[in-house]
Write an enzyme that holds these catalytic residues in place. Structure first.
Site, mmCIF file in Angstrom:
data_model
loop_
_atom_site.group_PDB
_atom_site.id
_atom_site.type_symbol
_atom_site.label_atom_id
_atom_site.label_comp_id
_atom_site.label_asym_id
_atom_site.label_seq_id
_atom_site.Cartn_x
_atom_site.Cartn_y
_atom_site.Cartn_z
ATOM 1 N N GLU A 117 0.840 -1.539 -0.225
ATOM 2 C CA GLU A 117 0.249 0.042 -0.392
ATOM 3 C C GLU A 117 1.006 1.383 -0.042
ATOM 4 O OE1 GLU A 117 -2.208 -0.198 3.290
ATOM 5 O OE2 GLU A 117 -4.316 -1.734 2.228
ATOM 6 N N GLU A 130 -5.205 -8.810 1.050
ATOM 7 C CA GLU A 130 -5.746 -8.159 2.006
ATOM 8 C C GLU A 130 -6.950 -8.406 1.504
ATOM 9 O OE1 GLU A 130 -4.118 -5.085 4.644
ATOM 10 O OE2 GLU A 130 -1.997 -5.869 4.142
HETATM 11 C C1 BG6 Z 1 -3.997 -2.248 5.570
HETATM 12 C C2 BG6 Z 1 -2.505 -2.213 6.050
HETATM 13 O O1 BG6 Z 1 -4.612 -0.952 5.582
HETATM 14 O O2 BG6 Z 1 -5.271 -2.398 6.370
HETATM 15 C C3 BG6 Z 1 -2.340 -2.305 7.588
HETATM 16 O O3 BG6 Z 1 -2.040 -2.863 5.261
HETATM 17 C C4 BG6 Z 1 -3.506 -2.052 7.889
HETATM 18 O O4 BG6 Z 1 -1.135 -2.621 8.097
HETATM 19 C C5 BG6 Z 1 -4.722 -3.119 7.848
HETATM 20 O O5 BG6 Z 1 -3.576 -2.599 10.042
HETATM 21 C C6 BG6 Z 1 -6.439 -2.635 8.759
HETATM 22 O O6 BG6 Z 1 -6.310 -1.364 8.881
HETATM 23 P P1 BG6 Z 1 -6.115 -0.327 10.168
HETATM 24 O O7 BG6 Z 1 -6.102 1.129 10.004
HETATM 25 O O8 BG6 Z 1 -7.316 -1.147 10.629
HETATM 26 O O9 BG6 Z 1 -5.248 -0.777 11.102
#
Ligand code: BG6
Length: 462
Positions: A168, A367
């Site tokens: 990202e 993800e």
């Molecule tokens: C993604 C990232 O944006 O989402 C992670 O790659 C992140 O590092 C995950 O933890 C969840 O988002 P957040 O902001 O709730 O941690």
């Protein structure tokens, strides 16, 4: 009888993590400081319940146990990142042997348990010294990253075959240079575009270096968070708003990564607003050489937009939001804890877009996931009954399956994340894992979703 969803043979079932979010041992094993260690020291109040990255999920000490759990729940693949500041404290110079040993042990243990490691080189965690030199604004930091990448390929490329230059990459731009949720907390559109551009230069240099290393059967890619843009209506002004949001938030990285060049319309918008970054001779060719073999897609939420209601403040900092307003669609389904809309079909729309406009590049869902607060509420017989997470994953998989049936080149599905981890400023607020982690004792317990995914992975579908 309900329909069966069987995925292609060899489908990648697993999860994703990142070094700073799971390793802990922030001041152990010869690790240098990164921006998170530093920012937490400076401003602990900005982190949920003032929890910083010192210990997180303690993967550094418990990786063997964690790998056994991955195996138990049917993982055949697992994405993690290397911490640059652990491998090369300070960002350049001497390689830290303790870090080499640690990553070697983890990689070997994964492979011995039938789990293919996917490695990310950079997941938001700039070594502090590199940030002090200007971070991605400085081309010398770009060169230091290229060197770090080379060392990582040489050290681990004999066993690791899937590599990702960045996770990202737009997030440090947004967080660090536009919206104030990452260090160095700058708000400046022009500096943001420079950071975004130099990140892609760093990416391309790493890709070129990877190919020079001739890693047998190796593939190099990038992981992008794609947020498909949906216009409020078919009114031309809404359509334009949606197109521009897509340019800023998706195509700004997707086009150079997959097609090797930036969209002309994005360049024109930046030119019109005096926001173009400084470039160097040869960059165009470099970006073209940096086209990826494989694309990781992180999908959490759509971006719904409409034409602006009011003119932007032209004296304020340049923002992508000068061109659109966010739109709250009536009836949308929300994850209230994270404040993100849940729109399962988005995963299908992304895949169809990749098929139609990006050469159907080999990809996977790197993800996808659902962060929920206070999950202890759902404990029954010692286990978190996270049926909402099972529904969330199943509904997304159904759309992914449809995309595959229609010829999309999606090879796997990784949940964010394996076990509850430290989520940057949100620390341990929202929990995402198949496995819960007690923040104090670090005890791991499988959630209901862990048993569900085990079955899905064993049957290669549901
Ligand atoms: C993604 C990232 O944006 O989402 C992670 O790659 C992140 O590092 C995950 O933890 C969840 O988002 P957040 O902001 O709730 O941690």
């Amino acid at each position: 009888m309900s329909k069966k969803y069987v995925f292609p043979e060899g489908f990648w079932w697993g999860s994703a993590t990142s070094a700073t979010q799971i390793e802990g041992a922030a001041h152990e094993g010869g690790k240098g400081e990164n921006i998170w260690d530093h920012w937490y020291k400076q401003e602990p109040d900005r982190f949920f319940e003032q929890i910083g990255p010192e210990t997180t999920s303690d993967f550094y000490h418990r990786y063997k146990e964690d790998i056994q759990l991955m195996k138990e729940i049917g993982h055949n693949t697992f994405r993690m990142s290397i911490s640059w500041s652990r491998l090369i404290p300070g960002g350049r110079g001497k390689v830290n042997q303790e870090a080499v040993d640690f990553y070697n042990h983890v990689i070997d243990e994964l492979i011995a348990n039938g789990i293919e490691p996917f490695l990310t080189l950079f997941h938001f965690d700039m070594p502090l010294e590199m940030q002090n030199e200007g971070g991605w604004e400085n081309r010398e930091v770009v060169d230091a990253y290229q060197h770090y990448a080379k060392i990582a390929f040489e050290l681990f490329g004999d066993r690791v075959k899937k590599w990702f230059t960045f996770n990202e990459p737009i997030v440090p731009v947004e967080g660090g240079y536009l919206y104030d949720f990452h260090y160095p907390n700058v708000v400046d559109g022009k500096r943001a575009t420079q950071v975004a551009y130099n990140t892609m230069i760093a990416h391309a240099k790493a890709v070129v270096t990877f190919r020079e290393c001739n890693i047998r059967d190796g593939k190099i890619g990038i992981v992008l968070n794609l947020t498909p843009s949906y216009p409020r209506s078919q009114h031309p002004a809404d359509l334009k708003a949606s197109r521009i949001a897509d340019l800023f938030f998706n195509r700004s990285f997707l086009d150079p990564a997959v097609l090797g060049e930036y969209p002309e319309e994005l360049i024109q918008i930046l030119r019109d607003h005096h926001q173009l970054p400084i470039t160097q001779n040869g960059d165009k060719e470099l970006l073209m050489a940096g086209k990826v073999d494989i694309l990781g897609v992180n999908y959490y939420q759509p971006r719904r937009v409409k034409a602006k209601d009011h003119l932007p403040n032209m004296e304020g900092p340049f923002m992508p939001e000068w061109f659109f307003d966010l739109y709250e669609m009536p009836g949308r389904k929300m994850n209230p804890y994270r404040g993100w809309e849940i729109y399962e079909k988005g995963i299908y729309d992304i895949m169809i877009n990749l098929k139609e406009n990006y050469n159907n590049i080999e990809s996977f869902i790197s993800e996808n996931g659902m962060g929920v607060q206070d999950e202890e509420r759902f404990v029954n017989n010692g286990q978190i009954q996270d049926d909402y997470r099972i529904d969330f994953i199943r509904e997304h998989l159904i759309w992914l399956h449809k995309a595959i049936e229609e010829g999309c080149n999606a090879r796997g599905y990784h949940l964010w994340t394996l076990m509850d981890n430290w989520s940057w400023m949100n620390a341990y607020k929202n929990r995402y894992g198949f496995i819960s982690v007690d923040v104090n004792t670090k005890k791991r317990t499988l959630k209901k979703s862990a048993y569900w995914i085990k079955e899905v992975s064993e049957k290669n579908g549901f």
